[in-house]
Write a protein that holds these residues in place. Sequence first.
Motif, PDB file in Angstrom:
ATOM      1  N   GLY A 209       0.965  -1.224   0.059  1.00 43.78           N
ATOM      2  CA  GLY A 209       0.219  -0.229   0.053  1.00 43.78           C
ATOM      3  C   GLY A 209       0.901   1.266   0.153  1.00 43.78           C
ATOM      4  O   GLY A 209       0.691   2.247  -0.891  1.00 43.78           O
ATOM      5  N   MET A 210       2.025   1.365   0.697  1.00 44.98           N
ATOM      6  CA  MET A 210       2.754   2.374   0.970  1.00 44.98           C
ATOM      7  C   MET A 210       3.750   2.536  -0.445  1.00 44.98           C
ATOM      8  O   MET A 210       3.748   3.721  -0.928  1.00 44.98           O
ATOM      9  CB  MET A 210       3.851   2.378   1.895  1.00 44.98           C
ATOM     10  N   MET A 211       3.911   1.602  -1.138  1.00 38.31           N
ATOM     11  CA  MET A 211       4.435   1.993  -2.448  1.00 38.31           C
ATOM     12  C   MET A 211       3.387   2.269  -3.345  1.00 38.31           C
ATOM     13  O   MET A 211       3.766   3.299  -4.188  1.00 38.31           O
ATOM     14  CB  MET A 211       4.940   0.347  -3.030  1.00 38.31           C
ATOM     15  N   ALA A 212       2.138   1.981  -3.364  1.00 41.99           N
ATOM     16  CA  ALA A 212       1.285   2.532  -4.394  1.00 41.99           C
ATOM     17  C   ALA A 212       1.043   3.903  -4.240  1.00 41.99           C
ATOM     18  O   ALA A 212       0.931   4.905  -4.842  1.00 41.99           O
ATOM     19  CB  ALA A 212      -0.011   1.754  -3.974  1.00 41.99           C
ATOM     20  N   ILE A 213       1.010   4.343  -2.843  1.00 40.66           N
ATOM     21  CA  ILE A 213       0.685   5.684  -2.522  1.00 40.66           C
ATOM     22  C   ILE A 213       1.955   6.435  -3.013  1.00 40.66           C
ATOM     23  O   ILE A 213       1.596   7.892  -3.505  1.00 40.66           O
ATOM     24  CB  ILE A 213       0.557   5.967  -0.956  1.00 40.66           C
ATOM     25  N   HIS A 214       3.298   5.994  -2.759  1.00 37.95           N
ATOM     26  CA  HIS A 214       4.294   6.764  -3.204  1.00 37.95           C
ATOM     27  C   HIS A 214       4.171   7.130  -4.976  1.00 37.95           C
ATOM     28  O   HIS A 214       4.371   8.211  -5.432  1.00 37.95           O
ATOM     29  CB  HIS A 214       5.457   5.953  -2.949  1.00 37.95           C
ATOM     30  N   TYR A 215       3.968   6.211  -5.487  1.00 36.07           N
ATOM     31  CA  TYR A 215       3.728   6.354  -6.956  1.00 36.07           C
ATOM     32  C   TYR A 215       2.666   7.329  -7.407  1.00 36.07           C
ATOM     33  O   TYR A 215       2.839   8.253  -8.243  1.00 36.07           O
ATOM     34  CB  TYR A 215       3.551   4.912  -7.669  1.00 36.07           C
ATOM     35  N   LEU A 216       1.372   7.061  -6.695  1.00 36.65           N
ATOM     36  CA  LEU A 216       0.386   8.124  -7.165  1.00 36.65           C
ATOM     37  C   LEU A 216       0.774   9.689  -6.961  1.00 36.65           C
ATOM     38  O   LEU A 216       0.271  10.484  -7.545  1.00 36.65           O
ATOM     39  CB  LEU A 216      -0.852   7.807  -6.176  1.00 36.65           C
ATOM     40  N   PHE A 217       1.741   9.837  -6.077  1.00 34.03           N
ATOM     41  CA  PHE A 217       2.084  11.106  -6.024  1.00 34.03           C
ATOM     42  C   PHE A 217       3.278  11.474  -6.948  1.00 34.03           C
ATOM     43  O   PHE A 217       3.872  12.518  -6.686  1.00 34.03           O
ATOM     44  CB  PHE A 217       2.828  11.649  -4.483  1.00 34.03           C
ATOM     45  N   HIS A 218       3.600  10.529  -7.784  1.00 41.67           N
ATOM     46  CA  HIS A 218       4.806  10.959  -8.769  1.00 41.67           C
ATOM     47  C   HIS A 218       4.287  10.362 -10.209  1.00 41.67           C
ATOM     48  O   HIS A 218       4.854   9.535 -10.877  1.00 41.67           O
ATOM     49  CB  HIS A 218       5.954  10.335  -8.228  1.00 41.67           C
ATOM     50  N   TYR A 219       2.976  10.693 -10.594  1.00 40.59           N
ATOM     51  CA  TYR A 219       2.212  10.210 -11.772  1.00 40.59           C
ATOM     52  C   TYR A 219       3.114  10.737 -12.813  1.00 40.59           C
ATOM     53  O   TYR A 219       3.576  11.829 -13.001  1.00 40.59           O
ATOM     54  CB  TYR A 219       1.046  10.766 -11.811  1.00 40.59           C
ATOM     55  N   ARG A 223       0.123  15.470 -13.707  1.00 42.29           N
ATOM     56  CA  ARG A 223       0.650  15.930 -12.476  1.00 42.29           C
ATOM     57  C   ARG A 223      -0.549  16.116 -11.463  1.00 42.29           C
ATOM     58  O   ARG A 223      -1.385  17.228 -11.626  1.00 42.29           O
ATOM     59  CB  ARG A 223       1.473  17.270 -12.656  1.00 42.29           C
ATOM     60  N   LEU A 224      -0.477  15.477 -10.285  1.00 43.93           N
ATOM     61  CA  LEU A 224      -1.688  15.587  -9.558  1.00 43.93           C
ATOM     62  C   LEU A 224      -1.265  16.683  -8.444  1.00 43.93           C
ATOM     63  O   LEU A 224      -0.030  16.708  -7.907  1.00 43.93           O
ATOM     64  CB  LEU A 224      -1.624  14.127  -8.530  1.00 43.93           C
ATOM     65  N   GLU A 225      -2.227  17.596  -8.492  1.00 39.09           N
ATOM     66  CA  GLU A 225      -2.274  18.693  -7.451  1.00 39.09           C
ATOM     67  C   GLU A 225      -3.149  18.403  -6.350  1.00 39.09           C
ATOM     68  O   GLU A 225      -4.116  17.547  -6.385  1.00 39.09           O
ATOM     69  CB  GLU A 225      -2.365  19.829  -8.236  1.00 39.09           C
ATOM     70  N   ARG A 226      -3.071  19.332  -5.333  1.00 40.63           N
ATOM     71  CA  ARG A 226      -4.116  19.169  -4.129  1.00 40.63           C
ATOM     72  C   ARG A 226      -5.340  19.322  -4.541  1.00 40.63           C
ATOM     73  O   ARG A 226      -6.541  18.471  -4.182  1.00 40.63           O
ATOM     74  CB  ARG A 226      -3.695  20.145  -3.046  1.00 40.63           C
ATOM     75  N   LYS A 227      -5.691  20.345  -5.486  1.00 41.31           N
ATOM     76  CA  LYS A 227      -7.130  20.301  -6.122  1.00 41.31           C
ATOM     77  C   LYS A 227      -7.877  19.115  -6.689  1.00 41.31           C
ATOM     78  O   LYS A 227      -9.044  18.930  -6.681  1.00 41.31           O
ATOM     79  CB  LYS A 227      -7.168  21.535  -6.949  1.00 41.31           C
ATOM     80  N   HIS A 228      -7.070  18.271  -7.265  1.00 42.96           N
ATOM     81  CA  HIS A 228      -7.332  16.969  -7.689  1.00 42.96           C
ATOM     82  C   HIS A 228      -7.771  15.944  -6.579  1.00 42.96           C
ATOM     83  O   HIS A 228      -8.361  15.072  -6.984  1.00 42.96           O
ATOM     84  CB  HIS A 228      -6.260  16.414  -8.646  1.00 42.96           C
ATOM     85  N   LEU A 229      -7.362  16.217  -5.477  1.00 44.13           N
ATOM     86  CA  LEU A 229      -7.572  15.246  -4.295  1.00 44.13           C
ATOM     87  C   LEU A 229      -9.021  15.661  -3.820  1.00 44.13           C
ATOM     88  O   LEU A 229      -9.215  14.991  -2.983  1.00 44.13           O
ATOM     89  CB  LEU A 229      -6.664  15.338  -3.359  1.00 44.13           C
ATOM     90  N   ARG A 230      -9.789  16.692  -4.034  1.00 40.67           N
ATOM     91  CA  ARG A 230     -10.673  17.081  -3.270  1.00 40.67           C
ATOM     92  C   ARG A 230     -11.836  16.544  -4.066  1.00 40.67           C
ATOM     93  O   ARG A 230     -12.234  16.633  -5.218  1.00 40.67           O
ATOM     94  CB  ARG A 230     -10.883  18.727  -3.507  1.00 40.67           C
ATOM     95  N   PRO A 231     -12.540  15.418  -3.126  1.00 33.49           N
ATOM     96  CA  PRO A 231     -13.669  14.849  -3.821  1.00 33.49           C
ATOM     97  C   PRO A 231     -14.922  15.636  -4.344  1.00 33.49           C
ATOM     98  O   PRO A 231     -15.376  16.776  -3.992  1.00 33.49           O
ATOM     99  CB  PRO A 231     -14.295  14.040  -2.390  1.00 33.49           C
ATOM    100  N   GLN A 232     -15.200  15.461  -5.617  1.00 33.28           N
ATOM    101  CA  GLN A 232     -16.185  16.115  -6.461  1.00 33.28           C
ATOM    102  C   GLN A 232     -16.979  14.988  -6.835  1.00 33.28           C
ATOM    103  O   GLN A 232     -16.810  14.073  -7.692  1.00 33.28           O
ATOM    104  CB  GLN A 232     -15.670  16.947  -7.520  1.00 33.28           C
ATOM    105  N   TRP A 233     -18.301  14.987  -6.835  1.00 31.21           N
ATOM    106  CA  TRP A 233     -19.387  14.271  -7.052  1.00 31.21           C
ATOM    107  C   TRP A 233     -19.507  13.755  -8.491  1.00 31.21           C
ATOM    108  O   TRP A 233     -19.482  12.649  -9.020  1.00 31.21           O
ATOM    109  CB  TRP A 233     -20.795  14.419  -6.704  1.00 31.21           C
ATOM    110  N   GLN A 234     -19.089  15.044  -9.387  1.00 33.60           N
ATOM    111  CA  GLN A 234     -19.130  14.683 -10.714  1.00 33.60           C
ATOM    112  C   GLN A 234     -18.077  13.595 -11.545  1.00 33.60           C
ATOM    113  O   GLN A 234     -18.219  12.800 -12.241  1.00 33.60           O
ATOM    114  CB  GLN A 234     -19.256  16.037 -11.666  1.00 33.60           C
ATOM    115  N   TYR A 235     -16.870  13.808 -10.606  1.00 35.10           N
ATOM    116  CA  TYR A 235     -15.830  12.962 -10.889  1.00 35.10           C
ATOM    117  C   TYR A 235     -15.962  11.477 -10.261  1.00 35.10           C
ATOM    118  O   TYR A 235     -16.183  10.237 -11.025  1.00 35.10           O
ATOM    119  CB  TYR A 235     -14.466  13.511 -10.807  1.00 35.10           C
TER     120      TYR A 235
END
Length: 456
Positions: A209-219, A223-235
Amino acid sequence: MEASHENPLRVEKISRLLRNFAIPSIIAMLVSALYNIVDQIFIGQSIGELGNAATNISFPLTTICIALSLTFGIGGAAAFNLTMGREDPERAAYYIGNSAVMLASCGVVLCIVAHLFLTPMLQFFGAPDNVLGYAETYTNITAFGFPFLILATGGGHLIRADGSPRFTMACNLTGAILNAILDPLFIFGFGWGMAGAGLATIIGQFVSGMMAIHYLFHYKTIRLERKHLRPQWQYIRWVMSLGAASCFNQLAMTIVQIALNKSLTYYGALSIYGEAIPLACAGIITKVNQIFFSVVIGLSQSIQPIASFNYGARQYSRVRQVYFLALRIGFVISIASFVVFQLFPRQITSLFGSGDALYFEFAISYFRIYFFFTFANCLQPITSTFFTAIGKPKKGMFLSMTRQILFLLPLILILPLFFGIDGILYSGPIADGVAALVSIVMIRAEMRDMGKKEQV
């Protein structure tokens, strides 16, 4: 814009693409299955049939974890690849970010629920009194690993969608190797029994799980930013819609597993086998079948990024190519598995510990009857995943429910009324055969529609 036309998913040879995605995907799924297989083998060798029955009782919670993983893993990956195929990377980033947040949230919630309602939940899953204590010990520990199991499994699909199937494989392989090393140390070396098996499992899941988390922040592709992590119902809604087929397939397996456990306990008590033998054998059969389906599902999941991207890009001939190539490979795997299940049921059962003559008699019958249509069992999962990949989740969801809910569950409840415990065994091949026929009808109609779109 230039780079998007050079995307390998658009121009690379289909057979090479499928190989590059399928091999790591299959290995990753096999390794995930090994978590439960390794536990089952060592528990069977140290504790015996009651230990095997206990892991079978707790298994529905694992399938619930996988269901949640697939909802936001496959759903997020399909949404991402379809959107990238339409050349909209900014929107695609929201699908990855929202999916990752939902994976983590679901894992925490399920962990809390499992600890709050552990005993009644295991009793509902069909645990008899002589098995309940073992199941409680094992599940009380493994529940702490649910957040990391869900992140590792679901995150693996998001990582594969980024074009890194080998990293997904590495996540699963690392955790499984740790589990395989720690299982004998904790169970036999320290004498911790069921608790040792559970502890070894969650340590491996934590690392994955920790390996997966590390990769997701280095896509790589976005580029993943903080705004992409805010849950939005449309997505989240579109991700859940695309992941619904795989989710319902796993939830259906959970429902069927619970009904199967209860039926085996009830009709086993009325037979010469008693309660424990059918439950223990069912646990072994479920885990062995998980190996077969890990290969088939790994293959089916490998077509997702290829089919999604090319369907979004309207390259329908490439979409058809990847489906039929995966299906041909799937039939080879299915036929080979059918031969093994029919010829070596006793040898496979022996890997999970010893038992008396009745124990092996039931296990051999279970293998040969329940798995009789294994040679056609690649059709339904590959076709269901294909529908999800091309953005048609309703068809994928319906097809994912055919074998488990529409056919197998009613048969498990009805046939034993007339044939006793043998009726449970015969429910498997009947459901498999009918589900394969439905898959053929649905995919033929879809291929005709795709041909019409090509002519427009």
